[in-house]
Write an enzyme that holds these catalytic residues in place. Structure first.
Site, PDB file in Angstrom:
ATOM      1  CE  LYS A   1      15.633   4.193  -4.745  1.00  0.00           C
ATOM      2  NZ  LYS A   1      14.448   4.610  -3.973  1.00  0.00           N
TER       3      LYS A   1
ATOM      4  CE  LYS B   1       8.593  -0.702   1.198  1.00  0.00           C
ATOM      5  NZ  LYS B   1       8.307  -1.744   2.199  1.00  0.00           N
TER       6      LYS B   1
ATOM      7  CG  ASP C   1      14.901   6.801  -1.435  1.00  0.00           C
ATOM      8  OD1 ASP C   1      15.225   5.827  -0.724  1.00  0.00           O
ATOM      9  OD2 ASP C   1      14.228   6.684  -2.475  1.00  0.00           O
TER      10      ASP C   1
ATOM     11  CG  HIS D   1      17.350  -1.312  -1.504  1.00  0.00           C
ATOM     12  ND1 HIS D   1      17.408  -0.011  -1.949  1.00  0.00           N
ATOM     13  CD2 HIS D   1      16.205  -1.395  -0.785  1.00  0.00           C
ATOM     14  CE1 HIS D   1      16.359   0.660  -1.512  1.00  0.00           C
ATOM     15  NE2 HIS D   1      15.602  -0.162  -0.808  1.00  0.00           N
ATOM     16  NE  ARG D   2      11.343  -1.956  -3.163  1.00  0.00           N
ATOM     17  CZ  ARG D   2      11.673  -0.836  -2.518  1.00  0.00           C
ATOM     18  NH1 ARG D   2      12.099   0.215  -3.198  1.00  0.00           N
ATOM     19  NH2 ARG D   2      11.578  -0.763  -1.209  1.00  0.00           N
TER      20      ARG D   2
ATOM     21  CG  PHE E   1       9.705   5.994  -1.303  1.00  0.00           C
ATOM     22  CD1 PHE E   1       9.578   5.029  -0.318  1.00  0.00           C
ATOM     23  CD2 PHE E   1      10.105   5.595  -2.569  1.00  0.00           C
ATOM     24  CE1 PHE E   1       9.842   3.700  -0.590  1.00  0.00           C
ATOM     25  CE2 PHE E   1      10.357   4.255  -2.854  1.00  0.00           C
ATOM     26  CZ  PHE E   1      10.230   3.308  -1.860  1.00  0.00           C
TER      27      PHE E   1
ATOM     28  CG  HIS F   1      -1.998  -1.042   1.176  1.00  0.00           C
ATOM     29  ND1 HIS F   1      -1.737  -2.393   1.297  1.00  0.00           N
ATOM     30  CD2 HIS F   1      -3.347  -0.941   1.014  1.00  0.00           C
ATOM     31  CE1 HIS F   1      -2.873  -3.069   1.234  1.00  0.00           C
ATOM     32  NE2 HIS F   1      -3.863  -2.209   1.059  1.00  0.00           N
TER      33      HIS F   1
ATOM     34  CG  ASP G   1       9.612  -5.766   5.355  1.00  0.00           C
ATOM     35  OD1 ASP G   1       8.696  -4.934   5.435  1.00  0.00           O
ATOM     36  OD2 ASP G   1      10.407  -5.989   6.281  1.00  0.00           O
TER      37      ASP G   1
END
Length: 211
Positions: free
Chosen positions: A190, A25, A170, A195-196, A167, A21, A81
């Site tokens: 980015k 992300k 960051d 990391h994502r 966000f 939500h 997460d």
């Protein structure tokens, strides 16, 4: 040519529920999975509640969110997460990164809390302000099966915060090898090194039987 998603686990046109939500992300995950040609819906689109994050690790929280969304929707679900682990703070805020922002999601206050902790620890040099951004993605299936994929980027925390993109934390985080914060980077830059993105790269390379 469309990129594979999870090494063939999902094929173009498949519905994937993104179990978050968090709009920031969601934007990053949608950008990562877009080349795979998946039909993305969110937990919010389906009216699914956001489960309480009771895990003690990123893996546990990502897994409980993904499994809950997959079972409720009947589709494979991808959950994330993530958080920042600051070495001088003993790894905090870590899995509590979002909670440090409080119910109002005030990350300005959360970043100030990090800075206060660093100052209290006497962490004034770049080396003393080292940190890691960690993301764990979990792909879950309606039968309860799941797999997790981890990505990590090392860097350091700066003050004052810099940049208007991104966000969360960051604006405080400068990855190793760069002189700009995540929030000073263009979205595409980015997306390619975060990391994502690293967690998603592990997800895309996976060779796990379809459930």
């Amino acid at each position: 040519m469309r990129a594979p998603a999870a090494g063939g686990l999902l094929k173009p046109g498949d519905t994937l529920v993104v179990a978050t939500h968090n709009p920031g992300k969601l934007r990053e995950i949608e950008a990562l999975v877009a080349p795979a040609g998946l039909s993305v819906v969110t937990a919010g689109d389906l009216g699914l509640p956001e489960p309480e994050e009771t895990g003690r690790t990123f893996d546990e929280n990502a897994t409980l969110k993904a499994i809950a969304a997959s079972i409720a929707s009947g589709h494979p679900a991808l959950a994330d997460d993530s958080g920042v682990c600051v070495d001088a703070l003993g790894g905090e805020p870590g899995v509590y990164s979002a909670r440090w922002a409080g119910p109002g999601k005030d990350f300005g206050a959360a970043m100030q809390r990090v800075e206060n902790g660093l100052q209290a620890a006497g962490a004034v040099t770049e080396e003393a302000r080292s940190a890691r951004f960690i993301a764990v993605l979990c792909l879950a299936w309606p039968n309860g099966a799941s797999n997790t994929f981890r990505g990590e980027v090392r860097g350091h925390m700066v003050w004052p915060p810099r940049g208007d993109n991104g966000f969360g934390y960051d604006p405080m985080f400068v990855p190793d090898g760069y002189d700009r914060t995540y929030a000073e980077m263009a979205t595409e830059e980015k997306k390619d090194m975060s990391h994502r993105a690293r967690a998603y790269a592990a997800f895309a390379r996976a060779r796990i039987p379809r459930q």
